[in-house]
Design a protein around this motif. Structure first.
Motif, PDB file in Angstrom:
ATOM      1  N   SER A   1      62.159  25.384 -11.065  1.00  0.00           N
ATOM      2  CA  SER A   1      60.974  25.811 -11.812  1.00  0.00           C
ATOM      3  C   SER A   1      61.047  27.313 -12.034  1.00  0.00           C
TER       4      SER A   1
ATOM      5  N   GLY B   1      62.314  25.656  -6.200  1.00  0.00           N
ATOM      6  CA  GLY B   1      63.326  24.623  -6.087  1.00  0.00           C
ATOM      7  C   GLY B   1      64.720  25.141  -5.803  1.00  0.00           C
TER       8      GLY B   1
ATOM      9  N   ALA C   1      56.241  14.746  -9.261  1.00  0.00           N
ATOM     10  CA  ALA C   1      57.515  14.985  -8.589  1.00  0.00           C
ATOM     11  C   ALA C   1      57.661  16.482  -8.322  1.00  0.00           C
ATOM     12  N   PHE C   2      58.426  16.802  -7.281  1.00  0.00           N
ATOM     13  CA  PHE C   2      58.694  18.199  -6.969  1.00  0.00           C
ATOM     14  C   PHE C   2      59.797  18.732  -7.890  1.00  0.00           C
ATOM     15  N   ALA C   3      59.823  20.044  -8.052  1.00  0.00           N
ATOM     16  CA  ALA C   3      60.736  20.651  -9.014  1.00  0.00           C
ATOM     17  C   ALA C   3      62.181  20.629  -8.521  1.00  0.00           C
ATOM     18  N   LEU C   4      63.093  20.273  -9.427  1.00  0.00           N
ATOM     19  CA  LEU C   4      64.507  20.557  -9.201  1.00  0.00           C
ATOM     20  C   LEU C   4      64.709  22.064  -9.347  1.00  0.00           C
TER      21      LEU C   4
ATOM     22  N   ARG D   1      61.971  18.375 -13.433  1.00  0.00           N
ATOM     23  CA  ARG D   1      61.905  17.413 -12.345  1.00  0.00           C
ATOM     24  C   ARG D   1      62.590  16.114 -12.758  1.00  0.00           C
ATOM     25  N   GLU D   2      62.783  15.257 -11.799  1.00  0.00           N
ATOM     26  CA  GLU D   2      63.519  14.020 -12.058  1.00  0.00           C
ATOM     27  C   GLU D   2      62.700  12.999 -12.837  1.00  0.00           C
TER      28      GLU D   2
ATOM     29  N   LYS E   1      58.628  23.530 -15.328  1.00  0.00           N
ATOM     30  CA  LYS E   1      58.952  22.726 -14.159  1.00  0.00           C
ATOM     31  C   LYS E   1      59.884  21.597 -14.579  1.00  0.00           C
TER      32      LYS E   1
ATOM     33  N   ASP F   1      54.350  24.747  -6.234  1.00  0.00           N
ATOM     34  CA  ASP F   1      54.302  25.322  -7.581  1.00  0.00           C
ATOM     35  C   ASP F   1      53.392  26.538  -7.604  1.00  0.00           C
TER      36      ASP F   1
END
Length: 330
Positions: A244, A265, A239-242, A233-234, A231, A164
Motif C-alpha cells: 500500500s 505491507g 483483505a490486508f495489503a500486499l 490486495r489479493e 491498497k 492502513d
C-alpha cells in the motif's frame, strides 16, 4: 481461550492502577484483534482492563492548527468525521479501505496502532515464531514468505505491520499521546512509535509497560487537495495489503513544495519514504520525477525468496499513488 479476569476501568487512574499491579494484563478497546489472538492462544493475558468507555472519544482542534483524535474513538466515527474528511482526506481514505464496516465500528484508534502482524507463523502456535515465543526461530524466513517484508527485517522476524490507518499517519505526520503509569503523559513522534524487529521482534512498539494511548495529534493540514491511498490486495475487499502507498502532495506554482509518502505491507512498521519525500520537494509533479522517487525507494529493498514481486509492484504502486494524488483534488 484461557481463563482471565475482566476489569472495567471507570477512569484513567483506575486503568493505570490495574495495569501497574499486573504485568500480564492487557488493555481492551474494541478487541477486534486481541480477542482473536486470545482465541488462537497467541495472546495469553490473565486480566483484561476495559478502557473502551474512557472519555477519549472526541475529535478536537489542537494548538498546532490541526486535530486531536481520541484514542478510544472508533475508526468509523473518525474516518467519517467532517473535519477529518475535509482536512485529512488521505487519513479518511486509508481508514475506510480497512476491514469491514462492522469491524471499523468496533475498532478504536488506539487499538489500530497496536494491531499485531497477520503472519501465519505468528498465528499458528505449532510453528516457530520469535514474535510469539522468543528464541524459537522465524518460520517465515526460509518458509512461505510471499506476504512478508522487503525492508527493515532481521533474521529474527520478517513479518509486516497490517494497519492502513498507520500508513496514512506516517505519511501526514502525527504524534501519539500516552498516559504513563505515574499519571503523567508523554508524546511520541509517529515514526518512532513502531519498531523494527531487530533482536527482539516480540516488541512491536516503543511503549513502556502499562502506558495507555489516549490521543493522536495531527499537525496543520497539508495534503487536503492532492492525496491518494492505494491498497493492492489479493481480493477486492476485506483483505490486508500486499503493498500500500499513502501519498500526499502540496503543490504551489506548479512545483511540489512538500510530499508525504509512506508504504504498508513491506516492513515491520509503516515505512516512511523520507528520501523520496526529500527528492520530490522542489520538483515538477510529472511521471519522470515520480518514477525516479519510486526507483530511489525500491532500490534499497531486500526481498526474500518468495516476495521479489513486491519490488516491481512497489515501484508501480508509488508512481500510481503519486499520479492519482496529483490529478485528484478534493
Amino acid at each position: 481461550m484461557r481463563p482471565f479476569t475482566y476489569t472495567g476501568a471507570k477512569n484513567t487512574e483506575e486503568a493505570l492502577r490495574a495495569a501497574n499491579s499486573n504485568t500480564n494484563a492487557h488493555y481492551l478497546g474494541g478487541g477486534t484483534n486481541l480477542i482473536d489472538l486470545m482465541k488462537e492462544d497467541v495472546e495469553r493475558p490473565d486480566e483484561l482492563i476495559d478502557v473502551a468507555g474512557l472519555d477519549y472519544k472526541k475529535v478536537t482542534p489542537n494548538e498546532n492548527g490541526g486535530l486531536t483524535l481520541g484514542g478510544m474513538l472508533n475508526n468509523s466515527e473518525t474516518a467519517n468525521h467532517r473535519e477529518v474528511r475535509t482536512k485529512y482526506p488521505l487519513l479518511s481514505m486509508a481508514m475506510l479501505s480497512a476491514a469491514t464496516a462492522q469491524l471499523r465500528n468496533m475498532a478504536t484508534n488506539g487499538g489500530n496502532l497496536l494491531q499485531r502482524t497477520r503472519c501465519p507463523y505468528f498465528y499458528e502456535t505449532s510453528m516457530p515464531c520469535n514474535k510469539r515465543e522468543p528464541g524459537t526461530g522465524c518460520g517465515a524466513l526460509k518458509g512461505m514468505n510471499a506476504l512478508h517484508a522487503v525492508f527493515g527485517w532481521s533474521d529474527k522476524c520478517v513479518a509486516v505491520h497490517p494497519s492502513d490507518m498507520c500508513v496514512a499517519l506516517a505519511a501526514i505526520g502525527a504524534k501519539v499521546e500516552v498516559q504513563k503509569q505515574d499519571g503523567s503523559s508523554r508524546m511520541i513522534e509517529f515514526n518512532d512509535f513502531h519498531r523494527l524487529p531487530g533482536d527482539d521482534p516480540e516488541n512491536d512498539t516503543n511503549l513502556m509497560p502499562g502506558e495507555l494511548i489516549t490521543a493522536i495529534h495531527l499537525s496543520e493540514s497539508t495534503f487536503s487537495d492532492h492525496y491518494y491511498y492505494l491498497k493492492i490486495r489479493e481480493r477486492a475487499s476485506y483483505a490486508f495489503a500486499l503493498v500500500s502507498v499513502a501519498a500526499g502532495l502540496q503543490i504551489k506554482g506548479g512545483v511540489i513544495t512538500k510530499a508525504g509518502l509512506a508504504m504498508g505491507g513491506i516492513a515491520h512498521k509503516p515505512w516512511k519514504l523520507i528520501d523520496a519525500e526529500n527528492y520530490l520537494s522542489g520538483k515538477i509533479p510529472n511521471q519522470a520525477n515520480f518514477e525516479a522517487a519510486a526507483e530511489l525507494t525500491m532500490n534499497e529493498a531486500k526481498p526474500l525468496e518468495d516476495n521479489k514481486y513486491k519490488v516491481e509492484m512497489g515501484k508501480k504502486a508509488i508512481v500510481r499513488a503519486l499520479t492519482q494524488a496529483y490529478e485528484r483534488k478534493a
